[in-house]
Design a protein around this motif. Structure first.
Motif, PDB file in Angstrom:
ATOM      1  N   MET A   1      -7.670  -3.001  40.645  1.00  0.00           N
ATOM      2  CA  MET A   1      -6.720  -3.154  39.183  1.00  0.00           C
ATOM      3  C   MET A   1      -6.018  -2.663  39.130  1.00  0.00           C
ATOM      4  O   MET A   1      -5.887  -1.159  38.752  1.00  0.00           O
ATOM      5  CB  MET A   1      -8.475  -3.143  38.297  1.00  0.00           C
ATOM      6  N   ALA A   2      -4.545  -2.469  37.928  1.00  0.00           N
ATOM      7  CA  ALA A   2      -4.437  -1.746  37.585  1.00  0.00           C
ATOM      8  C   ALA A   2      -3.650  -2.530  35.670  1.00  0.00           C
ATOM      9  O   ALA A   2      -4.386  -3.258  35.454  1.00  0.00           O
ATOM     10  CB  ALA A   2      -2.647  -2.784  38.179  1.00  0.00           C
ATOM     11  N   THR A   3      -3.699  -0.864  35.581  1.00  0.00           N
ATOM     12  CA  THR A   3      -2.671  -1.334  34.119  1.00  0.00           C
ATOM     13  C   THR A   3      -1.233  -1.547  33.919  1.00  0.00           C
ATOM     14  O   THR A   3      -0.460  -1.378  34.295  1.00  0.00           O
ATOM     15  CB  THR A   3      -3.120   0.429  33.690  1.00  0.00           C
ATOM     16  N   TYR A   4      -1.095  -2.334  33.111  1.00  0.00           N
ATOM     17  CA  TYR A   4       0.191  -3.260  32.114  1.00  0.00           C
ATOM     18  C   TYR A   4       0.216  -2.509  31.166  1.00  0.00           C
ATOM     19  O   TYR A   4      -0.852  -2.834  30.240  1.00  0.00           O
ATOM     20  CB  TYR A   4       0.184  -4.331  32.678  1.00  0.00           C
ATOM     21  N   ALA A   5       1.326  -2.380  30.491  1.00  0.00           N
ATOM     22  CA  ALA A   5       1.669  -2.390  29.340  1.00  0.00           C
ATOM     23  C   ALA A   5       2.413  -3.270  28.403  1.00  0.00           C
ATOM     24  O   ALA A   5       3.241  -4.438  29.351  1.00  0.00           O
ATOM     25  CB  ALA A   5       2.361  -0.870  29.313  1.00  0.00           C
ATOM     26  N   TYR A   6       1.690  -3.696  27.577  1.00  0.00           N
ATOM     27  CA  TYR A   6       3.117  -5.110  26.525  1.00  0.00           C
ATOM     28  C   TYR A   6       2.954  -4.408  25.040  1.00  0.00           C
ATOM     29  O   TYR A   6       2.057  -3.321  25.027  1.00  0.00           O
ATOM     30  CB  TYR A   6       1.670  -5.531  26.215  1.00  0.00           C
ATOM     31  N   ARG A  17      -6.064  -4.036  32.308  1.00  0.00           N
ATOM     32  CA  ARG A  17      -6.398  -4.002  33.244  1.00  0.00           C
ATOM     33  C   ARG A  17      -7.120  -4.901  33.678  1.00  0.00           C
ATOM     34  O   ARG A  17      -7.393  -5.447  33.301  1.00  0.00           O
ATOM     35  CB  ARG A  17      -7.823  -2.672  33.345  1.00  0.00           C
ATOM     36  N   VAL A  18      -5.612  -5.788  34.776  1.00  0.00           N
ATOM     37  CA  VAL A  18      -5.863  -7.171  35.595  1.00  0.00           C
ATOM     38  C   VAL A  18      -5.724  -6.852  36.581  1.00  0.00           C
ATOM     39  O   VAL A  18      -5.328  -5.639  37.409  1.00  0.00           O
ATOM     40  CB  VAL A  18      -5.226  -8.009  34.611  1.00  0.00           C
ATOM     41  N   PRO A  19      -6.045  -8.070  38.102  1.00  0.00           N
ATOM     42  CA  PRO A  19      -5.655  -7.226  39.054  1.00  0.00           C
ATOM     43  C   PRO A  19      -4.387  -7.651  39.749  1.00  0.00           C
ATOM     44  O   PRO A  19      -3.659  -8.099  38.790  1.00  0.00           O
ATOM     45  CB  PRO A  19      -6.542  -8.993  39.857  1.00  0.00           C
ATOM     46  N   LEU A  20      -3.852  -6.339  40.357  1.00  0.00           N
ATOM     47  CA  LEU A  20      -2.842  -6.209  40.523  1.00  0.00           C
ATOM     48  C   LEU A  20      -2.188  -8.067  41.182  1.00  0.00           C
ATOM     49  O   LEU A  20      -2.253  -8.875  41.969  1.00  0.00           O
ATOM     50  CB  LEU A  20      -2.798  -5.925  42.324  1.00  0.00           C
TER      51      LEU A  20
END
Length: 87
Positions: A1-6, A17-20
């Protein structure tokens, strides 16, 4: 899982947090459900523990300039065994 910023124009930044590789360019805001655009940022890098840093540094020094041993190591301390327990 990776953390992405919006970033939502109304409510500001939030992370998910969604799959890479599964992050989309836009996502509904978690507060107002409006469109939030993905924010590109540097990855979160963590430092290693001091003991690990010291070991890596010592290994590097040893590879470049190994310590020269000029004599045998000292005698290990003598261990005196204790007697058996009495029953």
């Amino acid at each position: 899982m990776a953390t992405y910023a919006y970033r939502c124009p109304q409510d500001g930044d939030f992370e998910v947090r969604v799959p890479l590789g599964a992050a989309t360019a836009t996502l509904p805001c978690v507060q107002c459900a409006g469109d939030a655009a993905r924010v590109w940022s540097a990855p979160e890098l963590r430092r290693t523990a001091r003991a690990v840093d010291a070991a890596i540094e010592a290994a590097g020094r040893s590879a470049e300039t190994p310590r020269v041993v000029t004599g045998a190591p000292g005698r290990p301390p003598t261990v005196v065994p204790r007697g058996l327990p009495r029953w």
